[in-house]
Design a protein around this motif. Structure first.
Motif, PDB file in Angstrom:
ATOM      1  N   SER A 134       0.835  -1.213   0.000  1.00  0.00           N
ATOM      2  CA  SER A 134       0.000   0.000   0.000  1.00  0.00           C
ATOM      3  C   SER A 134       0.864   1.256   0.000  1.00  0.00           C
ATOM      4  O   SER A 134       0.510   2.259  -0.635  1.00  0.00           O
ATOM      5  CB  SER A 134      -0.938  -0.008   1.207  1.00  0.00           C
ATOM      6  N   ALA A 135       2.001   1.214   0.686  1.00  0.00           N
ATOM      7  CA  ALA A 135       2.901   2.369   0.661  1.00  0.00           C
ATOM      8  C   ALA A 135       3.498   2.543  -0.724  1.00  0.00           C
ATOM      9  O   ALA A 135       3.667   3.670  -1.209  1.00  0.00           O
ATOM     10  CB  ALA A 135       4.018   2.191   1.691  1.00  0.00           C
ATOM     11  N   ASN A 136       3.805   1.433  -1.392  1.00  0.00           N
ATOM     12  CA  ASN A 136       4.354   1.509  -2.745  1.00  0.00           C
ATOM     13  C   ASN A 136       3.350   2.123  -3.715  1.00  0.00           C
ATOM     14  O   ASN A 136       3.705   2.918  -4.593  1.00  0.00           O
ATOM     15  CB  ASN A 136       4.755   0.112  -3.211  1.00  0.00           C
ATOM     16  N   ALA A 137       2.079   1.771  -3.551  1.00  0.00           N
ATOM     17  CA  ALA A 137       1.040   2.366  -4.393  1.00  0.00           C
ATOM     18  C   ALA A 137       0.923   3.866  -4.132  1.00  0.00           C
ATOM     19  O   ALA A 137       0.723   4.655  -5.068  1.00  0.00           O
ATOM     20  CB  ALA A 137      -0.301   1.677  -4.131  1.00  0.00           C
ATOM     21  N   ARG A 138       1.072   4.255  -2.888  1.00  0.00           N
ATOM     22  CA  ARG A 138       1.016   5.689  -2.564  1.00  0.00           C
ATOM     23  C   ARG A 138       2.207   6.430  -3.166  1.00  0.00           C
ATOM     24  O   ARG A 138       2.073   7.568  -3.628  1.00  0.00           O
ATOM     25  CB  ARG A 138       0.969   5.879  -1.048  1.00  0.00           C
ATOM     26  N   ILE A 139       3.375   5.794  -3.147  1.00  0.00           N
ATOM     27  CA  ILE A 139       4.553   6.422  -3.744  1.00  0.00           C
ATOM     28  C   ILE A 139       4.302   6.711  -5.219  1.00  0.00           C
ATOM     29  O   ILE A 139       4.618   7.801  -5.713  1.00  0.00           O
ATOM     30  CB  ILE A 139       5.784   5.506  -3.573  1.00  0.00           C
ATOM     31  N   ARG A 140       3.721   5.752  -5.929  1.00  0.00           N
ATOM     32  CA  ARG A 140       3.428   5.972  -7.345  1.00  0.00           C
ATOM     33  C   ARG A 140       2.451   7.128  -7.529  1.00  0.00           C
ATOM     34  O   ARG A 140       2.631   7.971  -8.411  1.00  0.00           O
ATOM     35  CB  ARG A 140       2.853   4.699  -7.972  1.00  0.00           C
ATOM     36  N   SER A 369      14.057   2.895  -0.178  1.00  0.00           N
ATOM     37  CA  SER A 369      14.730   4.069  -0.737  1.00  0.00           C
ATOM     38  C   SER A 369      13.964   5.339  -0.380  1.00  0.00           C
ATOM     39  O   SER A 369      14.559   6.360  -0.021  1.00  0.00           O
ATOM     40  CB  SER A 369      14.858   3.928  -2.258  1.00  0.00           C
ATOM     41  N   THR A 370      12.647   5.275  -0.468  1.00  0.00           N
ATOM     42  CA  THR A 370      11.814   6.434  -0.119  1.00  0.00           C
ATOM     43  C   THR A 370      11.952   6.782   1.358  1.00  0.00           C
ATOM     44  O   THR A 370      12.086   7.957   1.726  1.00  0.00           O
ATOM     45  CB  THR A 370      10.345   6.146  -0.467  1.00  0.00           C
ATOM     46  N   ALA A 371      11.940   5.767   2.212  1.00  0.00           N
ATOM     47  CA  ALA A 371      12.101   6.008   3.647  1.00  0.00           C
ATOM     48  C   ALA A 371      13.455   6.643   3.942  1.00  0.00           C
ATOM     49  O   ALA A 371      13.562   7.574   4.749  1.00  0.00           O
ATOM     50  CB  ALA A 371      11.947   4.696   4.417  1.00  0.00           C
ATOM     51  N   LEU A 372      14.493   6.145   3.267  1.00  0.00           N
ATOM     52  CA  LEU A 372      15.839   6.689   3.475  1.00  0.00           C
ATOM     53  C   LEU A 372      15.903   8.151   3.035  1.00  0.00           C
ATOM     54  O   LEU A 372      16.549   8.985   3.680  1.00  0.00           O
ATOM     55  CB  LEU A 372      16.851   5.849   2.700  1.00  0.00           C
ATOM     56  N   LYS A 373      15.223   8.489   1.929  1.00  0.00           N
ATOM     57  CA  LYS A 373      15.206   9.865   1.458  1.00  0.00           C
ATOM     58  C   LYS A 373      14.494  10.791   2.437  1.00  0.00           C
ATOM     59  O   LYS A 373      14.737  11.999   2.425  1.00  0.00           O
ATOM     60  CB  LYS A 373      14.525   9.941   0.086  1.00  0.00           C
ATOM     61  N   ASP A 377      15.395   5.554   9.551  1.00  0.00           N
ATOM     62  CA  ASP A 377      16.263   4.390   9.678  1.00  0.00           C
ATOM     63  C   ASP A 377      15.646   3.212   8.941  1.00  0.00           C
ATOM     64  O   ASP A 377      14.492   2.822   9.215  1.00  0.00           O
ATOM     65  CB  ASP A 377      16.464   4.044  11.152  1.00  0.00           C
ATOM     66  N   VAL A 378      16.391   2.645   8.009  1.00  0.00           N
ATOM     67  CA  VAL A 378      15.846   1.607   7.129  1.00  0.00           C
ATOM     68  C   VAL A 378      15.425   0.371   7.921  1.00  0.00           C
ATOM     69  O   VAL A 378      14.348  -0.195   7.689  1.00  0.00           O
ATOM     70  CB  VAL A 378      16.882   1.239   6.044  1.00  0.00           C
ATOM     71  N   MET A 379      16.244  -0.072   8.855  1.00  0.00           N
ATOM     72  CA  MET A 379      15.918  -1.277   9.611  1.00  0.00           C
ATOM     73  C   MET A 379      14.666  -1.074  10.461  1.00  0.00           C
ATOM     74  O   MET A 379      13.852  -1.986  10.623  1.00  0.00           O
ATOM     75  CB  MET A 379      17.103  -1.675  10.495  1.00  0.00           C
ATOM     76  N   THR A 380      14.502   0.123  10.983  1.00  0.00           N
ATOM     77  CA  THR A 380      13.326   0.398  11.812  1.00  0.00           C
ATOM     78  C   THR A 380      12.049   0.347  10.990  1.00  0.00           C
ATOM     79  O   THR A 380      11.066  -0.297  11.386  1.00  0.00           O
ATOM     80  CB  THR A 380      13.460   1.769  12.502  1.00  0.00           C
ATOM     81  N   VAL A 381      12.031   1.018   9.842  1.00  0.00           N
ATOM     82  CA  VAL A 381      10.801   1.032   9.033  1.00  0.00           C
ATOM     83  C   VAL A 381      10.528  -0.350   8.457  1.00  0.00           C
ATOM     84  O   VAL A 381       9.370  -0.743   8.279  1.00  0.00           O
ATOM     85  CB  VAL A 381      10.871   2.092   7.908  1.00  0.00           C
ATOM     86  N   LEU A 382      11.586  -1.114   8.167  1.00  0.00           N
ATOM     87  CA  LEU A 382      11.389  -2.466   7.648  1.00  0.00           C
ATOM     88  C   LEU A 382      10.802  -3.375   8.719  1.00  0.00           C
ATOM     89  O   LEU A 382       9.848  -4.126   8.474  1.00  0.00           O
ATOM     90  CB  LEU A 382      12.728  -3.015   7.139  1.00  0.00           C
ATOM     91  N   ARG A 383      11.358  -3.298   9.914  1.00  0.00           N
ATOM     92  CA  ARG A 383      10.835  -4.111  11.015  1.00  0.00           C
ATOM     93  C   ARG A 383       9.388  -3.733  11.321  1.00  0.00           C
ATOM     94  O   ARG A 383       8.530  -4.604  11.507  1.00  0.00           O
ATOM     95  CB  ARG A 383      11.707  -3.899  12.254  1.00  0.00           C
ATOM     96  N   TRP A 391       4.934   2.558   7.680  1.00  0.00           N
ATOM     97  CA  TRP A 391       5.142   3.990   7.481  1.00  0.00           C
ATOM     98  C   TRP A 391       4.653   4.365   6.084  1.00  0.00           C
ATOM     99  O   TRP A 391       4.920   3.649   5.102  1.00  0.00           O
ATOM    100  CB  TRP A 391       6.634   4.344   7.606  1.00  0.00           C
ATOM    101  N   MET A 392       3.931   5.484   6.014  1.00  0.00           N
ATOM    102  CA  MET A 392       3.431   5.949   4.715  1.00  0.00           C
ATOM    103  C   MET A 392       4.085   7.282   4.368  1.00  0.00           C
ATOM    104  O   MET A 392       4.186   8.170   5.217  1.00  0.00           O
ATOM    105  CB  MET A 392       1.911   6.113   4.774  1.00  0.00           C
ATOM    106  N   PRO A 393       4.512   7.445   3.107  1.00  0.00           N
ATOM    107  CA  PRO A 393       5.091   8.736   2.701  1.00  0.00           C
ATOM    108  C   PRO A 393       4.068   9.853   2.903  1.00  0.00           C
ATOM    109  O   PRO A 393       2.895   9.710   2.552  1.00  0.00           O
ATOM    110  CB  PRO A 393       5.395   8.530   1.213  1.00  0.00           C
ATOM    111  N   PRO A 394       4.484  10.973   3.483  1.00  0.00           N
ATOM    112  CA  PRO A 394       3.539  12.063   3.752  1.00  0.00           C
ATOM    113  C   PRO A 394       3.176  12.825   2.489  1.00  0.00           C
ATOM    114  O   PRO A 394       3.838  12.707   1.454  1.00  0.00           O
ATOM    115  CB  PRO A 394       4.323  12.956   4.719  1.00  0.00           C
TER     116      PRO A 394
END
Length: 399
Positions: A134-140, A369-373, A377-383, A391-394
């Motif tokens: 769902s976050a990937n769809a929002r990124i698009r 990649s979006t979270a890092l930008k 922290d990549v490990m935190t959002v992945l976990r 986490w959703m991109p704002p």
């Protein structure tokens, strides 16, 4: 590492001289004169996997009802499972560092003592992709609404030995979205271009300009143009127009970067006019010296530089758009940076066997990649994603 006096008491290791003195006395009985030297060292604790057993208790209320504790998030109803931290490690090594499945299993076993099977590790790609879908769809969606989007594509070996796919990326400074497909119009119709409202920065591949994908503004990548002009300079060593055009484009890029660094809204008018005049003059001189050969385009090969010069003449607005609008980058370098992990993966792991697993891999990669930008922290959002706390991109900030 910088020196720091901020060390927790539990992280201080005291060392004393030991053994006998030259006089024969035991140094363990000597008077302590205090610390005479300090040597900070960054260290990590040894990581050892622990077996946690979750007991779900039941309690009886005074009313007679019985209540059983809820199974914690990340603990499946299985006899034995691997925890979410280990799962996040595996996905991180697979997706971010392109380590093959069997090597990830071996690496985790060596570092932690846990022994995930290769099949379990491989299945985590699909699970992680589902968790971030769902976050990937929002990124698009956010990219289709963005003012500027950089696009690029690169060949990728997927499936049977002779099969080749293309990995396409659409991105900006805050978002990254990947799609696996071909370099054909059918793929580009499924790409973000058909829905894109903003300026697209690209390398002049013909499908970006296809009219059946709709109309939009373009920025032709200046880095690609400079490389093409370098080829012209080597092919025509006795003429000046390739170097003049390079000087004009580099001057405009530098002026745009300087204006942004100084928080100005535009390039100084005099500077802009000078380099644009230099650019247009170089194009005119080049066209006068490199003549077009008559005949159909499919059968006649034009002299080196002629087609490039016609692009610079006919699409000057798309070449120089960045100089008039500082929100637009002059190159699609951001897209090339976001594609670089795919090229690294090909060198490390070689051919990917499954198209579906490859799509899952880059679904997760785009999310991370979006979270890092966004500075996360990549490990935190992945976990958190594996635990269901996605986490959703704002929404983009508007001014």
């Amino acid at each position: 590492m910088a020196w720091s006096d901020e060390v927790a008491d539990g992280d201080i290791v005291e060392h004393y001289p030991h053994g006998p003195c030259g006089c024969g006395a035991d140094l363990g009985q000597a008077a302590d004169l205090g610390v005479t030297a300090r040597h900070p060292q960054i260290e990590i604790p040894l990581v050892v996997a622990r077996r946690l057993q979750h007991h779900l208790h039941s309690v009886a209320c005074r009313c007679g009802r019985v209540h059983t504790a809820t199974r914690p998030a990340g603990v499946p109803a299985a006899p034995v499972s691997l925890g979410v931290n280990l799962q996040a490690w595996c996905v991180y090594l697979l997706v971010v560092h392109a380590i093959p499945v069997h090597r990830v299993a071996e690496l985790v076993a060596s570092l932690t003592g846990a022994e995930p099977s290769a099949g379990f590790v491989h299945a985590l790609i699909s699970r992680a992709a589902g968790a971030v879908a769902s976050a990937n769809a929002r990124i698009r969606t956010l990219l289709t609404l963005a003012y500027v989007v950089c696009c690029d594509e690169t060949p990728i070996r997927v499936g049977p030995k002779k099969a080749k796919k293309y990995l396409l990326v659409a991105c900006n400074q805050l978002l990254t979205w990947y799609m696996l497909g071909g370099r054909d119009m059918a793929t580009f119709k499924r790409f973000v271009l058909a829905d894109l409202a903003g300026v697209v920065v690209h390398d002049r591949y013909q499908n970006y300009d296809a009219t059946d994908l709709g109309t939009r503004d373009h920025q032709l990548c200046v880095a690609h143009l400079l490389r093409d002009l370098e080829d012209c300079a080597e092919t025509h060593p006795d003429v000046r127009w390739p170097r003049q055009l390079q000087m004009a484009l580099r001057g405009l890029v530098h002026a745009a970067n300087l204006a942004r660094a100084q928080a100005r809204d535009a390039i100084a008018p005099g500077t802009l006019a000078m380099f644009v005049k230099m650019f247009r003059g170089g194009v005119a001189v080049g066209l006068s010296q490199v003549k077009r050969l008559p005949g159909p385009a499919k059968t006649v090969t034009q002299p080196a530089g002629r087609v490039l010069l016609e692009v610079l003449r006919d699409r000057a607005g798309d070449v120089l758009r960045f100089a008039y609008d500082l929100r637009i980058p002059p190159t699609n370098n951001q897209a090339e940076r976001d594609l670089r992990p795919a090229k690294t993966q090909q060198k490390i792991s070689g051919r990917l066997r499954s198209e579906k697993a490859t799509e899952h891999r880059y679904t997760v990669r785009g999310y991370l990649s979006t979270a890092l930008k966004h500075g996360l922290d990549v490990m935190t959002v992945l976990r958190d994603a594996l635990l269901g706390n996605l986490w959703m991109p704002p929404d983009p900030v508007t001014t």
